[in-house]
Design an enzyme around this catalytic site. Structure first.
Site, PDB file in Angstrom:
ATOM      1  N   ASP A 123       0.852  -1.177   0.000  1.00 42.45           N
ATOM      2  CA  ASP A 123       0.000   0.000   0.000  1.00 42.45           C
ATOM      3  C   ASP A 123       0.903   1.248   0.000  1.00 42.45           C
ATOM      4  O   ASP A 123       2.101   1.152   0.271  1.00 42.45           O
ATOM      5  CB  ASP A 123      -0.869  -0.056   1.268  1.00 42.45           C
ATOM      6  CG  ASP A 123      -1.633   1.217   1.535  1.00 42.45           C
ATOM      7  OD1 ASP A 123      -2.227   1.764   0.580  1.00 42.45           O
ATOM      8  OD2 ASP A 123      -1.643   1.664   2.694  1.00 42.45           O
ATOM      9  N   PHE A 124       0.325   2.416  -0.307  1.00 39.04           N
ATOM     10  CA  PHE A 124       1.123   3.656  -0.313  1.00 39.04           C
ATOM     11  C   PHE A 124       0.911   4.463   0.964  1.00 39.04           C
ATOM     12  O   PHE A 124       1.761   4.489   1.834  1.00 39.04           O
ATOM     13  CB  PHE A 124       0.805   4.493  -1.552  1.00 39.04           C
ATOM     14  CG  PHE A 124       1.679   5.716  -1.668  1.00 39.04           C
ATOM     15  CD1 PHE A 124       2.995   5.598  -2.087  1.00 39.04           C
ATOM     16  CD2 PHE A 124       1.192   6.972  -1.348  1.00 39.04           C
ATOM     17  CE1 PHE A 124       3.822   6.716  -2.171  1.00 39.04           C
ATOM     18  CE2 PHE A 124       1.994   8.098  -1.429  1.00 39.04           C
ATOM     19  CZ  PHE A 124       3.320   7.976  -1.846  1.00 39.04           C
ATOM     20  N   ASP A 125      -0.257   5.103   1.107  1.00 40.41           N
ATOM     21  CA  ASP A 125      -0.505   5.973   2.263  1.00 40.41           C
ATOM     22  C   ASP A 125      -0.570   5.165   3.555  1.00 40.41           C
ATOM     23  O   ASP A 125      -1.341   4.213   3.673  1.00 40.41           O
ATOM     24  CB  ASP A 125      -1.810   6.739   2.073  1.00 40.41           C
ATOM     25  CG  ASP A 125      -1.715   7.771   0.969  1.00 40.41           C
ATOM     26  OD1 ASP A 125      -1.137   8.837   1.214  1.00 40.41           O
ATOM     27  OD2 ASP A 125      -2.204   7.496  -0.146  1.00 40.41           O
ATOM     28  N   ASP A 174      -2.050  -0.749   5.852  1.00 44.95           N
ATOM     29  CA  ASP A 174      -2.287  -0.160   7.175  1.00 44.95           C
ATOM     30  C   ASP A 174      -3.738   0.166   7.475  1.00 44.95           C
ATOM     31  O   ASP A 174      -4.054   0.588   8.585  1.00 44.95           O
ATOM     32  CB  ASP A 174      -1.488   1.148   7.302  1.00 44.95           C
ATOM     33  CG  ASP A 174      -2.150   2.293   6.552  1.00 44.95           C
ATOM     34  OD1 ASP A 174      -2.421   3.343   7.155  1.00 44.95           O
ATOM     35  OD2 ASP A 174      -2.435   2.124   5.344  1.00 44.95           O
TER      36      ASP A 174
END
Length: 279
Positions: free
Chosen positions: A33-35, A214
């Site tokens: 994932d990124f954020d 997250d």
């Protein structure tokens, strides 16, 4: 101490996943994932940037494993820009939950779902009628719309206030609502991180995968890895708890490894890259 001793997963399935990645890294996919995972969560999503050390960690892995993929709800191009990911040879970015793909400098994407434009036009009136508090704001992602409450005086209460009217608006225009950390995202149905990850793993013929996320939007990817593990694929699930905050409980309960936000992700990826290259 080696990687397996330092980063021992809490489950046997996770330990099997680590062993499979280390034994045959060329058959492994590292998906992230990124954020909140590669970039710290910030009040303004346009200010998000990859955590220091991310690019070096990804470069070290990309040269040693079958593939590195970033799976994000953001537009793929923005994730590349904010993360500096164009500087990581071989990385693939699956944006908008897999509806967009960035690879080798090229972006591919289907047409935008027509319900997004209709929901965009109606959303301000819906929020006003619901009594959305000051600080509520809408992030227009082009292919989806995200209603954020992080800037309000009582973010959790504001989120609950808006959950039903936003859900009704989404349903009226053929969209679904993806809940996240103080955000409700209206997006087309049938598009999620689980489907995107599954398709990518099959495309690459992967025999093992590590996925790190997250937030609630990563549950679909967790579920996909769990299903694929039941079919014989080796997998490791990593929950990236936000620094200074508890990780999302649903993810932490299902994860093989829990780390402390993007900093912990960088440490894990760097160690994994070193272990793989040492084989």
């Amino acid at each position: 101490m080696g990687f397996e001793e330092t980063w021992t997963p809490a489950t046997e399935a996770g330990r099997d996943g680590v062993r499979a990645i280390l034994a045959a890294p060329g058959d492994a996919v590292i998906a992230l994932d990124f954020d909140g995972t590669l970039a710290p969560i910030v009040a303004d999503p346009s200010a998000a940037r990859a955590h220091p050390g991310v690019l070096d960690a990804l470069r070290g892995l990309a040269s040693a494993v079958g593939a590195v993929a970033v799976v994000t709800g953001r537009p793929a191009g923005l994730a590349v820009e904010y993360g500096g990911l164009a500087g990581v040879p071989g990385v693939v970015v699956l944006g908008h939950y897999g509806a967009e793909r960035w690879e080798g400098g090229e972006l591919s994407a289907p047409q935008v779902h027509p319900g997004v434009a209709r929901a965009r036009a109606a959303l301000p009136d819906v929020l006003a009628a619901a009594g959305a508090p000051e600080g509520t704001w809408v992030e227009d992602k082009g292919r989806s719309l995200a209603v954020h409450t992080r800037r309000t005086a009582a973010p959790e209460r504001a989120l609950e206030l808006l959950r039903a009217p936003v859900g009704e608006l989404a349903a009226a225009h053929g969209l679904v609502v993806e809940p996240g950390r103080l955000v409700l995202e209206l997006r087309p149905p049938g598009v999620d991180k689980g489907a995107a990850l599954t398709d990518f793993l099959r495309e690459r013929g992967a025999r093992s995968v590590l996925y790190a996320g997250d937030d609630l939007g990563d549950l679909a990817a967790f579920a996909a890895v769990e299903e694929l593990r039941a079919q014989g694929l080796a997998g490791v699930l990593v929950c990236a708890g936000a620094v200074g905050d508890a990780p999302v409980r649903e993810l932490a309960d299902r994860a093989d490894v829990v780390v402390d936000g993007p900093e912990g992700v960088v440490e894990l990826l760097s160690a994994l890259g070193e272990a793989v290259r040492a084989r």
